[in-house]
Design a protein around this motif. Structure first.
Motif, mmCIF file in Angstrom:
data_model
loop_
_atom_site.group_PDB
_atom_site.id
_atom_site.type_symbol
_atom_site.label_atom_id
_atom_site.label_comp_id
_atom_site.label_asym_id
_atom_site.label_seq_id
_atom_site.Cartn_x
_atom_site.Cartn_y
_atom_site.Cartn_z
ATOM 1 N N TRP A 12 3.079 13.765 -5.550
ATOM 2 C CA TRP A 12 1.801 12.650 -5.306
ATOM 3 C C TRP A 12 2.727 12.046 -6.462
ATOM 4 C CZ3 TRP A 12 0.925 11.889 -0.937
ATOM 5 C CH2 TRP A 12 0.153 13.036 -0.476
ATOM 6 N N GLN A 20 -3.866 0.891 -7.726
ATOM 7 C CA GLN A 20 -3.305 1.906 -6.445
ATOM 8 C C GLN A 20 -3.087 0.812 -5.451
ATOM 9 O OE1 GLN A 20 -7.405 3.815 -4.901
ATOM 10 N NE2 GLN A 20 -7.426 5.029 -6.925
ATOM 11 N N TYR A 22 0.273 2.258 -4.067
ATOM 12 C CA TYR A 22 0.215 2.927 -3.412
ATOM 13 C C TYR A 22 0.009 4.039 -3.341
ATOM 14 C CZ TYR A 22 4.314 -0.460 -5.589
ATOM 15 O OH TYR A 22 5.232 -1.268 -6.030
ATOM 16 N N MET A 23 0.170 4.828 -2.253
ATOM 17 C CA MET A 23 -0.974 5.388 -1.171
ATOM 18 C C MET A 23 -0.427 7.269 -2.455
ATOM 19 S SD MET A 23 -1.363 5.373 1.227
ATOM 20 C CE MET A 23 -1.522 6.251 1.880
ATOM 21 N N HIS A 24 0.241 7.025 -3.639
ATOM 22 C CA HIS A 24 0.299 8.097 -4.587
ATOM 23 C C HIS A 24 -0.981 8.234 -5.722
ATOM 24 C CE1 HIS A 24 2.095 6.496 -8.553
ATOM 25 N NE2 HIS A 24 2.355 5.370 -7.435
ATOM 26 N N LYS A 26 -3.610 6.668 -4.501
ATOM 27 C CA LYS A 26 -4.720 6.787 -3.859
ATOM 28 C C LYS A 26 -4.941 7.940 -3.186
ATOM 29 C CE LYS A 26 -8.101 4.882 -0.352
ATOM 30 N NZ LYS A 26 -9.065 4.109 -1.119
ATOM 31 N N SER A 80 2.772 1.772 0.330
ATOM 32 C CA SER A 80 1.936 0.741 0.075
ATOM 33 C C SER A 80 0.980 1.036 0.684
ATOM 34 C CB SER A 80 2.903 -0.887 0.410
ATOM 35 O OG SER A 80 3.496 -1.221 -0.334
ATOM 36 N N ASN A 81 -0.118 0.991 -0.799
ATOM 37 C CA ASN A 81 -1.190 1.487 -0.160
ATOM 38 C C ASN A 81 -2.147 0.011 0.413
ATOM 39 O OD1 ASN A 81 -3.644 2.665 0.019
ATOM 40 N ND2 ASN A 81 -4.406 2.169 -2.471
ATOM 41 N N HIS A 82 -2.809 0.166 1.279
ATOM 42 C CA HIS A 82 -3.419 -0.843 2.057
ATOM 43 C C HIS A 82 -5.540 -1.419 2.304
ATOM 44 C CE1 HIS A 82 -0.364 -4.212 1.999
ATOM 45 N NE2 HIS A 82 0.397 -3.443 2.076
ATOM 46 N N PHE A 83 -5.661 0.077 1.640
ATOM 47 C CA PHE A 83 -7.108 0.981 2.006
ATOM 48 C C PHE A 83 -7.933 0.702 1.314
ATOM 49 C CE2 PHE A 83 -3.718 3.896 3.897
ATOM 50 C CZ PHE A 83 -3.593 3.541 5.739
ATOM 51 N N TYR A 308 -0.164 7.687 8.149
ATOM 52 C CA TYR A 308 0.047 6.179 7.832
ATOM 53 C C TYR A 308 -0.670 4.718 9.077
ATOM 54 C CZ TYR A 308 -0.056 1.493 5.265
ATOM 55 O OH TYR A 308 -0.709 0.403 4.050
ATOM 56 N N ASP A 312 -4.839 3.856 9.119
ATOM 57 C CA ASP A 312 -4.656 2.831 9.078
ATOM 58 C C ASP A 312 -5.832 1.536 10.870
ATOM 59 O OD1 ASP A 312 -4.546 -0.006 8.460
ATOM 60 O OD2 ASP A 312 -2.765 -0.186 9.767
#
Length: 317
Positions: A12, A20, A22-24, A26, A80-83, A308, A312
């Motif tokens: 990751w 945060q 980016y997903m790595h 998260k 990209s982390n949008h959570f 992803y 989502d």
């Protein structure tokens, strides 16, 4: 025989941010053997790798899918982390196959997946061979023994081969249908050239519903969605399994059995969205990704984007 491999934090990696982005950043690594897991108030998605291609080898396929889970992880890492913070995504490690003992791998994998479901997680299993479907289904059935499970398989193959010697990546749904009464099976993207007459006869014998790849297109979206909705109405829970070799090799060259006449990404995403919106989806896997034959990681990238989008969509319901 310990076939469990704890998550590798080194997979990751990516750009570093403060929030945060980016997903790595998260992803949270959880060792299922040492970490204490309590039921979270948040929505938890648990990634588990099935690093096993013994079933593919037994089915006379080209091996390499054992490296699929880590290949997918690397592609998820840079997204990209949008959570929100209310959504947790765990990497829970890999299940291995030691000394070609596929049967032992199936038994232990069933235990680990059922444990995740019992802890309130939504499992997303990354393969690995499609023989994963057998322990994956059994894990769901062990948690919900009195419920009717509907299997929806995006695939070029029925995987309904009879077990004549040892189980393999071509036999999982035959095993399931043979052993379980209250199960329904819908296969989307079936290719006539990839399934012999006996397999079609077996499918008809078990009452399997299927859509041929020539009909599994955006032009036929309305009928496909209607078929899926009717199928889901008759079951309590849905187990979605996505064989990456069902996609056209234009999109997914890195698979165990590539197909130039496979289905397209757009219809697959439409179907996945419909299934997610049913509120009956209980677990997902993606299988047969073979990094040995991938081109610029495009198959792994596709798998990572599908994962992803599933997360989502589900976290917004």
């Amino acid at each position: 025989m310990n076939i469990y491999q704890k998550p590798n934090k080194e997979l990751w990696k990516g750009r570093i941010s403060k929030d945060q982005l980016y997903m790595h950043e998260k992803i949270k690594c959880i060792d299922l053997e040492t970490d204490t897991i309590i039921n979270s108030l948040n929505r938890v998605f648990a990634l588990l790798g099935y690093a096993c291609d013994e079933g593919v080898r037994r089915n006379q396929g080209r091996v390499g899918a054992a490296k699929g889970p880590n290949s997918i992880r690397k592609m998820i890492a840079s997204l990209s982390n949008h959570f929100t913070n209310e959504v947790e995504i765990w990497d829970t490690g890999n299940m291995m196959c030691i000394e070609n003992n596929l049967e032992n791998t199936h038994q232990i994998t069933t235990h680990y997946i059922s444990s995740l479901i019992n802890k309130g997680c939504f499992p997303i299993i990354m393969g690995g061979g499609h023989d994963l479907a057998y322990p994956h289904f059994n894990s769901i059935k062990s948690v919900f023994p009195d419920k009717t499970i509907g299997i929806i398989n995006l695939d070029a193959h029925f995987d309904l081969r009879q077990v004549t010697d040892k189980v393999n990546s071509g036999t999982p749904f035959y095993q399931i249908m043979k052993e379980t009464d209250d199960v329904k099976y819908l296969c989307l993207g079936i290719q006539e050239e990839s399934n012999n007459k006996e397999l079609f006869e077996t499918a008809n014998k078990f009452g399997v519903q299927y859509v041929m790849n020539t009909e599994f297109t955006m032009n036929n979206k309305q009928n496909i969605v209607a078929n899926i909705s009717n199928f889901i109405t008759d079951v309590d829970y849905v187990y979605l399994t996505i064989d990456m070799d069902g996609f056209s090799s234009n999109f997914a060259p890195g698979v165990s059995a590539p197909s130039p006449l496979g289905f397209s990404i757009d219809i697959a995403l439409e179907v996945i969205q419909t299934i997610c919106e049913s509120n009956k989806l209980i677990s997902v896997d993606l299988v047969e990704l073979n990094p040995e034959y991938d081109i610029d990681n495009c198959t792994a990238r596709l798998a990572s984007r599908i994962i992803y989008k599933i997360i989502d969509k589900l976290q917004k319901l």
